[in-house]
Design a protein around this motif. Structure first.
Motif, PDB file in Angstrom:
ATOM      1  N   SER A  35       0.341   6.891  -3.570  1.00 27.49           N
ATOM      2  CA  SER A  35       0.493   8.136  -4.330  1.00 27.49           C
ATOM      3  C   SER A  35      -0.607   8.312  -5.367  1.00 27.49           C
ATOM      4  N   LEU A  36      -1.270   7.234  -5.745  1.00 28.78           N
ATOM      5  CA  LEU A  36      -2.370   7.331  -6.692  1.00 28.78           C
ATOM      6  C   LEU A  36      -3.581   8.026  -6.089  1.00 28.78           C
ATOM      7  N   VAL A  37      -3.711   7.938  -4.753  1.00 33.55           N
ATOM      8  CA  VAL A  37      -4.901   8.499  -4.106  1.00 33.55           C
ATOM      9  C   VAL A  37      -4.585   9.704  -3.234  1.00 33.55           C
ATOM     10  N   ASP A  38      -3.320   9.887  -2.885  1.00 26.47           N
ATOM     11  CA  ASP A  38      -2.944  10.995  -2.015  1.00 26.47           C
ATOM     12  C   ASP A  38      -1.708  11.678  -2.601  1.00 26.47           C
ATOM     13  N   ASP A  39      -1.909  12.896  -3.110  1.00 24.67           N
ATOM     14  CA  ASP A  39      -0.799  13.637  -3.719  1.00 24.67           C
ATOM     15  C   ASP A  39      -0.043  14.494  -2.708  1.00 24.67           C
ATOM     16  N   LEU A  42     -10.270   2.047  -8.563  1.00 27.41           N
ATOM     17  CA  LEU A  42      -9.134   1.266  -8.067  1.00 27.41           C
ATOM     18  C   LEU A  42      -9.195   1.049  -6.568  1.00 27.41           C
ATOM     19  N   ILE A  43      -9.387   2.116  -5.804  1.00 28.17           N
ATOM     20  CA  ILE A  43      -9.392   2.015  -4.354  1.00 28.17           C
ATOM     21  C   ILE A  43     -10.658   1.333  -3.851  1.00 28.17           C
ATOM     22  N   ARG A  44     -11.795   1.645  -4.468  1.00 25.51           N
ATOM     23  CA  ARG A  44     -13.051   1.023  -4.060  1.00 25.51           C
ATOM     24  C   ARG A  44     -12.988  -0.490  -4.204  1.00 25.51           C
ATOM     25  N   SER A  45     -12.358  -0.948  -5.269  1.00 30.25           N
ATOM     26  CA  SER A  45     -12.285  -2.390  -5.510  1.00 30.25           C
ATOM     27  C   SER A  45     -11.425  -3.114  -4.477  1.00 30.25           C
ATOM     28  N   LEU A  46     -10.543  -2.383  -3.785  1.00 35.97           N
ATOM     29  CA  LEU A  46      -9.646  -2.996  -2.801  1.00 35.97           C
ATOM     30  C   LEU A  46     -10.091  -2.756  -1.369  1.00 35.97           C
ATOM     31  N   ARG A  47     -11.228  -2.142  -1.175  1.00 33.84           N
ATOM     32  CA  ARG A  47     -11.674  -1.841   0.183  1.00 33.84           C
ATOM     33  C   ARG A  47     -12.004  -3.108   0.962  1.00 33.84           C
ATOM     34  N   GLY A  48     -12.503  -4.117   0.296  1.00 34.73           N
ATOM     35  CA  GLY A  48     -12.772  -5.380   0.985  1.00 34.73           C
ATOM     36  C   GLY A  48     -11.497  -5.988   1.540  1.00 34.73           C
ATOM     37  N   TYR A  49     -10.440  -5.979   0.722  1.00 35.38           N
ATOM     38  CA  TYR A  49      -9.150  -6.501   1.181  1.00 35.38           C
ATOM     39  C   TYR A  49      -8.600  -5.666   2.328  1.00 35.38           C
ATOM     40  N   ASN A  85       0.807  -1.224   0.000  1.00 35.49           N
ATOM     41  CA  ASN A  85       0.000   0.000   0.000  1.00 35.49           C
ATOM     42  C   ASN A  85       0.838   1.270   0.000  1.00 35.49           C
ATOM     43  N   PHE A  86       2.053   1.180   0.515  1.00 38.87           N
ATOM     44  CA  PHE A  86       2.918   2.350   0.602  1.00 38.87           C
ATOM     45  C   PHE A  86       3.532   2.657  -0.777  1.00 38.87           C
ATOM     46  N   GLY A  87       3.828   3.903  -1.011  1.00 34.42           N
ATOM     47  CA  GLY A  87       4.528   4.260  -2.251  1.00 34.42           C
ATOM     48  C   GLY A  87       3.591   4.500  -3.400  1.00 34.42           C
ATOM     49  N   GLN A  88       3.762   3.718  -4.465  1.00 26.34           N
ATOM     50  CA  GLN A  88       3.031   3.995  -5.701  1.00 26.34           C
ATOM     51  C   GLN A  88       1.526   3.890  -5.515  1.00 26.34           C
TER      52      GLN A  88
END
Length: 217
Positions: free
Chosen positions: A88-92, A158-165, A82-85
């Motif tokens: 950075s896609l969701v938090d600039d 992208l982020i919504r699809s990973l919220r379950g995980y 989750n760290f890094g790339q």
């Protein structure tokens, strides 16, 4: 009974790891999901060592042992994914997401509070210091799990699809801390916590797989 619970956790982690290898390593898959599978593999190895230690010595010795490296490794992989790339896609880094960053601190603070409670009950010793090292990596991973649960989505969901995980990972992190905290309570409480951990481990990869499939939709 602790041996049976430890073996159950080992088997569940092994099933999840094996399924992850089958689904994400036979073809070219994103490094993100492969790192998560490796994290589950680390959890499996850590639990396996604990099972063998109980089998040989009759108990899980206090203080640091090699099995803890498996738990540390698993959360280090979850953190690195989750760290890094990905983050950075969701938090600039702009002030726009400052509130989300502050709220996400709740997760590592809860982990820290769990460790402080254990120290207050048992004092500083080899076992609690070792647990503190584990808690550090659990806290680091939990911050990004909670952050990616509450932050607004980006293009393609992208982020919504990973919220379950991320929700499962956050629950697993707290269960790992609870597993240590309930040792002095009636044994059935430990059983409940370990059964919940087994359930989370078994659905880890299927939930992750379902989320990843949405990337291509």
């Amino acid at each position: 009974m602790y041996l049976y619970l430890s073996f159950a956790l080992t088997i569940c982690a092994g099933i999840s790891f094996g399924y992850g290898l089958f689904r994400f390593f036979k073809d070219k898959s994103a490094l993100y999901v492969q790192m998560i599978v490796f994290g589950i593999g680390c959890a499996m190895l850590g639990r396996l060592f604990e099972s063998l230690l109980i089998l040989v010595k009759g108990e899980l010795t206090g203080g640091f042992h090699v099995g803890m490296l498996g738990i540390i490794g698993s959360f280090l992989f979850f953190f690195s994914a989750n760290f890094g790339q990905m983050d950075s896609l969701v938090d600039d880094g702009s002030p726009k997401f400052r509130k989300v960053r502050i709220i996400a601190l709740a997760a590592p603070l809860v982990v820290a509070a769990c460790w402080i409670l254990i120290v207050s009950l048992e004092g500083f010793n080899e076992a609690t210091i070792s647990l503190g090292v584990v808690a550090l990596f659990v806290a680091l991973a939990s911050y990004y799990h909670l952050k990616h649960l509450i932050i607004e989505d980006v293009s393609f969901g992208l982020i919504r699809s990973l919220r379950g995980y991320n929700l499962l990972s956050l629950v697993y992190a707290l269960l790992c801390m609870l597993e240590v905290m309930v040792e002095g309570l009636p044994f059935f409480v430990t059983v409940i916590v370990c059964v919940l951990e087994c359930g989370v481990l078994l659905v880890f990869v299927p939930v992750l797989e379902r989320g990843v499939k949405k990337w291509t939709i």
